[in-house]
Design a protein around this motif. Sequence first.
Motif, mmCIF file in Angstrom:
data_model
loop_
_atom_site.group_PDB
_atom_site.id
_atom_site.type_symbol
_atom_site.label_atom_id
_atom_site.label_comp_id
_atom_site.label_asym_id
_atom_site.label_seq_id
_atom_site.Cartn_x
_atom_site.Cartn_y
_atom_site.Cartn_z
ATOM 1 N N CYS A 1 -66.025 87.297 -5.806
ATOM 2 C CA CYS A 1 -66.071 88.762 -5.849
ATOM 3 C C CYS A 1 -64.806 89.328 -5.200
ATOM 4 C CB CYS A 1 -67.317 89.237 -5.109
ATOM 5 S SG CYS A 1 -67.408 91.006 -4.854
ATOM 6 N N HIS B 1 -69.120 86.922 -1.806
ATOM 7 C CA HIS B 1 -69.938 86.632 -2.987
ATOM 8 C C HIS B 1 -69.193 85.672 -3.897
ATOM 9 C CE1 HIS B 1 -71.474 90.909 -2.195
ATOM 10 N NE2 HIS B 1 -72.479 90.098 -1.937
ATOM 11 N N CYS C 1 -71.227 95.075 -4.397
ATOM 12 C CA CYS C 1 -69.857 95.528 -4.124
ATOM 13 C C CYS C 1 -69.387 96.525 -5.186
ATOM 14 C CB CYS C 1 -68.895 94.346 -4.057
ATOM 15 S SG CYS C 1 -69.019 93.439 -2.512
HETATM 16 ZN ZN LIG Z 1 -68.718 91.194 -3.010
#
Ligand SMILES: [Zn+2]
Length: 331
Positions: free
Chosen positions: A230, A243, A311
């Motif tokens: 991520c 992530h 996010c």
């Molecule tokens: Zn993230």
Amino acid sequence: MGSKPFKIRAANDTQKYGVAAQDLNDLIAKGCKVLKVPIKGCKICLQQDGTLINSREFFQALPPLSVLVFLRKGEKWTGDDFGKMILSLLEAPEDPVRKQQLTESLEGMIAKESSPERVHALNLYLQSLPDNIDAETREEDPDWFEGLEKRYKTKSQVMACSAQGRIRGYYSKTKEYVSNLEDPVAKIILKRVLENFRPCLKNNGYHGDYFRRTAKPKKRLCTQAGWFVCHGPYNTKTCQDKHMINPYSSRQKRAVFSTWNLDHRVEKSRTILPSMQQAAVSCPKGKQLNWEYFYELLFTTDNLKLVEISCHKKEAHKGYECDEKKYYTSK
Ligand SMILES: [Zn+2]
């Protein structure tokens, strides 16, 4: 002490009602009246996981608008469908058929799920499932391809199509925006821009390489094994929660990955498209619109961030504007 608002329901009826109560006794009195549940023997619990609300402290700790279930004497509540399912999975790990059914229901939920907490919980469960990262073809990992069209032979092919689908989506949103323009001048100029976008997108294979683990390293967003990291919210450099996911590893992970987003840092609908329109109508003589700049903003990782659902911030991306100095090039 002021009143706190709640949503309440009975165990046998999903219809919810709003009530405000000052304390637990007040809540019982009002709730029982609304739901026509006898006060005697009534218990209240959280819809989410069935926790009983039986003390003043607990009442005070409840967040406003919590969903509460009023139980008649003898009734039980073990949580909503989601909670129940997780519970059943934990309780019946030995029964493969039951487990398969539950996993499939969970996948259905992931597709509809929008709460980051729940997706996170699902992820934790899915992490416990076996995976088959190295397998690439349908023959090697038939389970991964379940539910997909026959024409897909490799995982990379499927993932590339998934990236292309997203980029195509951005293109059609842009096209839609242009065709809805009322100003004829802006419309003509931007239609020409679209005509430039099209072959460029084709040349770039609609950026399917972003998700294709077999693509050249500079073209793909994942590792050679298919791991994606991520990029963190639009206004940060990295993801604090670290992530990561490998959609190549299992069918379930592939389903979860579909909730990850390619997020425009400078926003498409709020910022890029209106700026493009503005640039078109105020184009100075002897100049032309720098379509390549807008192409980069709309379709490339110059402006796209791959983000896990929590996010992906839905708020306006303040401070992220188009660069007016890049609007035009000489004819
Ligand atoms: Zn993230």
